[in-house]
Enzyme design. Structure first.
Site, PDB file in Angstrom:
ATOM      1  N   ARG A  12       0.843  -1.199   0.000  1.00  9.02           N
ATOM      2  CA  ARG A  12       0.000   0.000   0.000  1.00  9.02           C
ATOM      3  C   ARG A  12       0.878   1.248   0.000  1.00  9.02           C
ATOM      4  O   ARG A  12       1.971   1.219   0.559  1.00  9.02           O
ATOM      5  CB  ARG A  12      -0.892   0.039   1.252  1.00  9.02           C
ATOM      6  CG  ARG A  12      -1.819  -1.137   1.382  1.00  9.02           C
ATOM      7  CD  ARG A  12      -3.062  -0.990   0.542  1.00  9.02           C
ATOM      8  NE  ARG A  12      -3.925  -2.171   0.683  1.00  9.02           N
ATOM      9  CZ  ARG A  12      -5.105  -2.262   0.087  1.00  9.02           C
ATOM     10  NH1 ARG A  12      -5.555  -1.293  -0.674  1.00  9.02           N
ATOM     11  NH2 ARG A  12      -5.844  -3.360   0.242  1.00  9.02           N
ATOM     12  N   ILE A  13       0.353   2.310  -0.596  1.00  7.77           N
ATOM     13  CA  ILE A  13       1.063   3.600  -0.581  1.00  7.77           C
ATOM     14  C   ILE A  13       0.667   4.322   0.700  1.00  7.77           C
ATOM     15  O   ILE A  13      -0.524   4.428   1.014  1.00  7.77           O
ATOM     16  CB  ILE A  13       0.661   4.468  -1.802  1.00  7.77           C
ATOM     17  CG1 ILE A  13       0.883   3.680  -3.095  1.00  7.77           C
ATOM     18  CG2 ILE A  13       1.464   5.762  -1.814  1.00  7.77           C
ATOM     19  CD1 ILE A  13       2.313   3.328  -3.397  1.00  7.77           C
ATOM     20  N   ASN A  48      11.947   0.465   3.235  1.00  3.21           N
ATOM     21  CA  ASN A  48      11.212  -0.376   2.286  1.00  3.21           C
ATOM     22  C   ASN A  48      12.199  -1.206   1.480  1.00  3.21           C
ATOM     23  O   ASN A  48      13.352  -0.820   1.282  1.00  3.21           O
ATOM     24  CB  ASN A  48      10.376   0.490   1.332  1.00  3.21           C
ATOM     25  CG  ASN A  48       9.538  -0.342   0.369  1.00  3.21           C
ATOM     26  OD1 ASN A  48       8.897  -1.304   0.771  1.00  3.21           O
ATOM     27  ND2 ASN A  48       9.572   0.022  -0.901  1.00  3.21           N
ATOM     28  N   THR A  49      11.740  -2.354   1.017  1.00  4.94           N
ATOM     29  CA  THR A  49      12.547  -3.169   0.120  1.00  4.94           C
ATOM     30  C   THR A  49      11.775  -3.316  -1.190  1.00  4.94           C
ATOM     31  O   THR A  49      10.554  -3.507  -1.181  1.00  4.94           O
ATOM     32  CB  THR A  49      12.865  -4.549   0.730  1.00  4.94           C
ATOM     33  OG1 THR A  49      13.551  -5.333  -0.249  1.00  4.94           O
ATOM     34  CG2 THR A  49      11.639  -5.287   1.219  1.00  4.94           C
ATOM     35  N   HIS A  50      12.495  -3.147  -2.307  1.00  7.97           N
ATOM     36  CA  HIS A  50      11.831  -3.153  -3.619  1.00  7.97           C
ATOM     37  C   HIS A  50      12.577  -4.111  -4.550  1.00  7.97           C
ATOM     38  O   HIS A  50      13.816  -4.019  -4.661  1.00  7.97           O
ATOM     39  CB  HIS A  50      11.827  -1.739  -4.210  1.00  7.97           C
ATOM     40  CG  HIS A  50      11.148  -1.654  -5.538  1.00  7.97           C
ATOM     41  ND1 HIS A  50       9.772  -1.712  -5.671  1.00  7.97           N
ATOM     42  CD2 HIS A  50      11.650  -1.549  -6.798  1.00  7.97           C
ATOM     43  CE1 HIS A  50       9.466  -1.642  -6.965  1.00  7.97           C
ATOM     44  NE2 HIS A  50      10.577  -1.531  -7.654  1.00  7.97           N
TER      45      HIS A  50
HETATM   46  C1  GRF Z   1       9.251  -8.771  -2.012  1.00  5.57           C
HETATM   47  O1  GRF Z   1      10.072  -9.129  -3.107  1.00  5.57           O
HETATM   48  C2  GRF Z   1       9.088  -7.280  -1.937  1.00  5.57           C
HETATM   49  O2  GRF Z   1      10.235  -6.572  -2.343  1.00  5.57           O
HETATM   50  C3  GRF Z   1       7.978  -7.048  -2.915  1.00  5.57           C
HETATM   51  O3  GRF Z   1       7.079  -8.123  -2.742  1.00  5.57           O
HETATM   52  C4  GRF Z   1       7.823  -9.234  -2.229  1.00  5.57           C
HETATM   53  C5  GRF Z   1       7.173  -9.646  -0.931  1.00  5.57           C
HETATM   54  O4  GRF Z   1       7.615 -10.904  -0.617  1.00  5.57           O
HETATM   55  N1  GRF Z   1       7.322  -5.785  -2.677  1.00  5.57           N
HETATM   56  P1  GRF Z   1       7.340 -11.504   0.849  1.00  5.57           P
HETATM   57  O5  GRF Z   1       5.910 -11.142   1.224  1.00  5.57           O
HETATM   58  O6  GRF Z   1       8.330 -10.905   1.784  1.00  5.57           O
HETATM   59  O7  GRF Z   1       7.544 -12.993   0.654  1.00  5.57           O
END
Ligand code: GRF
Length: 189
Positions: free
Chosen positions: A90-91, A106-108
């Protein structure tokens, strides 16, 4: 370092952080795990690990702004040093970001600034890049635009599908996330 984690799905990144904390690799405490998706696998992982959970589904609030406020206050109850968005889809609005300014990570699953947004893996594959990767960054008021903390490259292989590529990215992502949190822990405490 006291962390609240937000998830929306399978929670494998959350699981990597839980395992790193339990294994002594990460000097942190996961205070709670929250989600916009009641009953998602990420919440189940937290419950199995004995970690408090909460949900804030947008449908439970009269507006998106009200949902942001509800989520913000749930998190504030735990007074975390850091809020981690691990597959949270979500934003969050500017007021939310400002409330956790500099403490929202955040991780992308792409090498930002390339391929921001909800389909970074699919977009990279469709573009035909030979190398993509993962980015861990601080969240600002944009979408996937905050200061970059760490990145790792991941090759795109012949015959990759979105799923096979995303799984390969996630292997790097889980490692990079724990490593970045450990580094932040020395500065945040
Ligand atoms: C991760 O790769 C994240 O960067 C992306 O969606 C995935 C989520 O994976 N937004 P999880 O729910 O941690 O398995």
């Amino acid at each position: 370092m006291r962390i609240v984690v937000l998830v929306s799905g399978s929670g494998t990144n959350l699981q990597a952080v839980i395992d790193a904390v339990n294994g002594g690799e990460l000097d942190a405490e996961i205070l709670a795990v929250g989600s916009d998706v009641p009953g998602c696998l990420g919440l189940e992982r937290a419950e199995k690990a004995g970690i408090a959970t909460f949900t804030a589904a947008p449908g439970d609030s009269a507006s998106r702004a009200e949902w942001n406020r509800a989520l913000q206050s749930r998190i504030m109850e735990y007074a975390p040093d850091l809020v981690l968005l691990a597959g949270f889809m979500r934003i969050l609005d500017a007021e939310f970001v400002a409330a956790f300014d500099g403490r929202l990570v955040n991780t992308h699953p792409a090498l930002l600034p390339s391929f921001p947004g909800a389909h970074g893996v699919r977009d990279a594959l469709a573009h035909g890049v030979k190398v993509t990767g993962v980015t861990v960054h601080l969240v600002d008021s944009g979408v996937d635009t905050g200061p970059i903390l760490a990145q790792a490259a991941v090759p795109v292989l012949e015959g990759d599908t979105e799923e096979t590529l995303h799984e390969r990215i996630k292997i790097e992502e889980r490692r990079l996330l724990v490593q970045t949190l450990a580094a932040l822990g020395t500065s945040i405490g």
